[in-house]
Design a protein around this motif. Structure first.
Motif, PDB file in Angstrom:
ATOM      1  N   GLU A  96       0.804  -1.226   0.000  1.00  0.00           N
ATOM      2  CA  GLU A  96       0.000   0.000   0.000  1.00  0.00           C
ATOM      3  C   GLU A  96       0.840   1.281   0.000  1.00  0.00           C
ATOM      4  O   GLU A  96       0.314   2.360  -0.239  1.00  0.00           O
ATOM      5  CB  GLU A  96      -0.897   0.028   1.248  1.00  0.00           C
ATOM      6  N   GLN A  98       3.180   2.656  -1.948  1.00  0.00           N
ATOM      7  CA  GLN A  98       3.281   3.465  -3.165  1.00  0.00           C
ATOM      8  C   GLN A  98       1.996   4.236  -3.415  1.00  0.00           C
ATOM      9  O   GLN A  98       2.032   5.426  -3.750  1.00  0.00           O
ATOM     10  CB  GLN A  98       3.606   2.575  -4.368  1.00  0.00           C
ATOM     11  N   ALA A  99       0.864   3.575  -3.249  1.00  0.00           N
ATOM     12  CA  ALA A  99      -0.417   4.254  -3.457  1.00  0.00           C
ATOM     13  C   ALA A  99      -0.602   5.391  -2.465  1.00  0.00           C
ATOM     14  O   ALA A  99      -1.125   6.460  -2.810  1.00  0.00           O
ATOM     15  CB  ALA A  99      -1.565   3.260  -3.334  1.00  0.00           C
ATOM     16  N   ASN A 101       1.870   7.168  -0.877  1.00  0.00           N
ATOM     17  CA  ASN A 101       2.800   8.272  -1.111  1.00  0.00           C
ATOM     18  C   ASN A 101       2.583   8.962  -2.451  1.00  0.00           C
ATOM     19  O   ASN A 101       3.022  10.108  -2.627  1.00  0.00           O
ATOM     20  CB  ASN A 101       4.231   7.789  -0.946  1.00  0.00           C
ATOM     21  N   ASN A 102       1.891   8.310  -3.377  1.00  0.00           N
ATOM     22  CA  ASN A 102       1.420   8.973  -4.601  1.00  0.00           C
ATOM     23  C   ASN A 102       0.029   9.553  -4.411  1.00  0.00           C
ATOM     24  O   ASN A 102      -0.495  10.205  -5.315  1.00  0.00           O
ATOM     25  CB  ASN A 102       1.392   7.984  -5.768  1.00  0.00           C
ATOM     26  N   TRP A 103      -0.548   9.307  -3.290  1.00  0.00           N
ATOM     27  CA  TRP A 103      -1.937   9.639  -2.930  1.00  0.00           C
ATOM     28  C   TRP A 103      -2.893   9.319  -4.087  1.00  0.00           C
ATOM     29  O   TRP A 103      -3.569  10.161  -4.657  1.00  0.00           O
ATOM     30  CB  TRP A 103      -2.110  11.078  -2.468  1.00  0.00           C
ATOM     31  N   ASP A 104      -2.941   8.030  -4.389  1.00  0.00           N
ATOM     32  CA  ASP A 104      -3.786   7.490  -5.448  1.00  0.00           C
ATOM     33  C   ASP A 104      -5.123   7.068  -4.839  1.00  0.00           C
ATOM     34  O   ASP A 104      -5.263   5.961  -4.332  1.00  0.00           O
ATOM     35  CB  ASP A 104      -3.079   6.301  -6.100  1.00  0.00           C
ATOM     36  N   GLU A 105      -6.105   7.952  -4.877  1.00  0.00           N
ATOM     37  CA  GLU A 105      -7.390   7.690  -4.218  1.00  0.00           C
ATOM     38  C   GLU A 105      -8.183   6.587  -4.898  1.00  0.00           C
ATOM     39  O   GLU A 105      -9.091   6.021  -4.279  1.00  0.00           O
ATOM     40  CB  GLU A 105      -8.223   8.973  -4.136  1.00  0.00           C
ATOM     41  N   SER A 119      -4.781  13.291   2.881  1.00  0.00           N
ATOM     42  CA  SER A 119      -3.532  12.677   2.431  1.00  0.00           C
ATOM     43  C   SER A 119      -2.474  12.700   3.532  1.00  0.00           C
ATOM     44  O   SER A 119      -2.382  13.641   4.323  1.00  0.00           O
ATOM     45  CB  SER A 119      -3.004  13.387   1.188  1.00  0.00           C
ATOM     46  N   SER A 121       1.706  10.757   4.495  1.00  0.00           N
ATOM     47  CA  SER A 121       2.885  10.089   3.946  1.00  0.00           C
ATOM     48  C   SER A 121       3.252   8.899   4.816  1.00  0.00           C
ATOM     49  O   SER A 121       3.253   8.999   6.044  1.00  0.00           O
ATOM     50  CB  SER A 121       4.072  11.053   3.883  1.00  0.00           C
TER      51      SER A 121
END
Length: 314
Positions: A96, A98-99, A101-105, A119, A121
């Motif tokens: 989880e 990467q999602a 820290n890219n804030w992929d909702e 969001s 980190s």
């Protein structure tokens, strides 16, 4: 809530919906950690509750059992309150980071479920098999897939304490969301329940509700519930839609217009995918009316003057 059977270094903050429980650990005289942080709308309250439970200690770590919105919604506020990413590390389940820290909702399911999170980190991932020291005790991470594919439980073998997240409550478990969109989940849930059986916890700290000691009875109820859902997956899908609808109502302190509630229902991606999977030839309005009528008839919601309210809204 502070059960007498818990070690003195653990504080369980039993929360009401929308928020999951928070478990605060007094790691030493100066630092503390917390597992799960509630929903974003309750974030300010979470900060105050955790601050009080930590007794002046610095919150150095936040650990999430999984990243559904009601378990990680206070992450950002707590991280900010305790000095940001350099002084308050957030640990998330493996797969989880990467999602986050890219804030992929989309990957994190917030957008698709029509829910919210602020969001934050993450500093590290936690995998099944890892051991994490919390409150001066070693805790084993165990896979808890089913409700969420990345979910973890934490088990303390000496005291036989289990932090179960949404894998087991005293009267059930969390919705098996993958099954609502035609993906595997029932067998994974069964495997998670069997893991809990093998661990044989003396005390379970669930994601929702009070800690409990009769894990065997809770597991028997959970297996029976899972049997019923496996026998009738559509029944489980209906249950899941009612849960999503109820959760959305809980966010509306002043109620929501019936038309706006339907717009949310029909426009939420996860709902639309469930409808395509189970009721591809039924109008969304028909399913919506059925789900809402069920909440109204069972007293879980109420309506007045064109508005729909959660049953407990003032």
């Amino acid at each position: 809530m502070f059960p007498s059977s818990l070690p003195s270094s653990i504080r369980v903050l039993e929360r009401g919906w929308l928020s999951a429980n928070n478990i605060v650990f007094l790691d030493d005289a100066r630092t503390a950690s917390v597992v799960d942080t509630g929903y974003v709308r309750h974030a300010a309250q979470t900060v105050e509750l955790v601050r009080h439970a930590a007794g002046g200690r610095h919150l150095a770590r936040i650990v999430n059992t999984h990243l559904h919105s009601d378990h990680c919604g206070g992450n950002a506020a707590l991280q900010a309150a305790y000095g940001g990413t350099e002084r308050c590390a957030i640990i998330v389940p493996a797969g989880e980071m990467q999602a986050v820290n890219n804030w992929d909702e989309d990957a994190l399911s917030f957008r698709s479920s029509g829910q919210q999170a602020a969001s934050f980190s993450a500093a590290a991932e936690l995998s099944a098999g890892d051991v994490l020291e919390l409150g001066g005790l070693p805790w084993q991470a165990h896979a808890a897939a089913g409700h969420d594919p990345h979910a973890l439980m934490l088990f303390q073998p000496d005291e036989r304490l289990l932090i179960s997240g949404d894998a087991l409550w005293e009267l059930g478990f969390g919705v098996i969301f993958p099954e609502m969109v035609g993906e595997p989940g029932f067998a994974l849930t069964r495997a998670t329940l069997r893991t809990i059986e093998a661990l044989a916890p003396a005390l379970v700290i669930p994601g929702h509700g009070a800690p409990f000691t009769d894990a065997a009875a809770a597991l028997a109820r959970a297996h029976a519930r899972l049997d019923a859902f496996e026998a009738a997956p559509e029944r489980h899908a209906r249950h899941g839609l009612r849960v999503l609808l109820k959760f959305h109502l809980l966010q509306q302190s002043s109620g929501i217009a019936l038309g706006a509630l339907f717009t949310w229902f029909a426009g939420t991606d996860f709902v639309a995918r469930t409808l395509r999977c189970f009721w591809p030839h039924v109008e969304p309005r028909t399913v919506f009316n059925e789900m809402l009528d069920s909440l109204l008839q069972t007293g879980l919601a109420r309506s007045s003057d064109g508005l729909v309210f959660d049953a407990d809204a003032s």
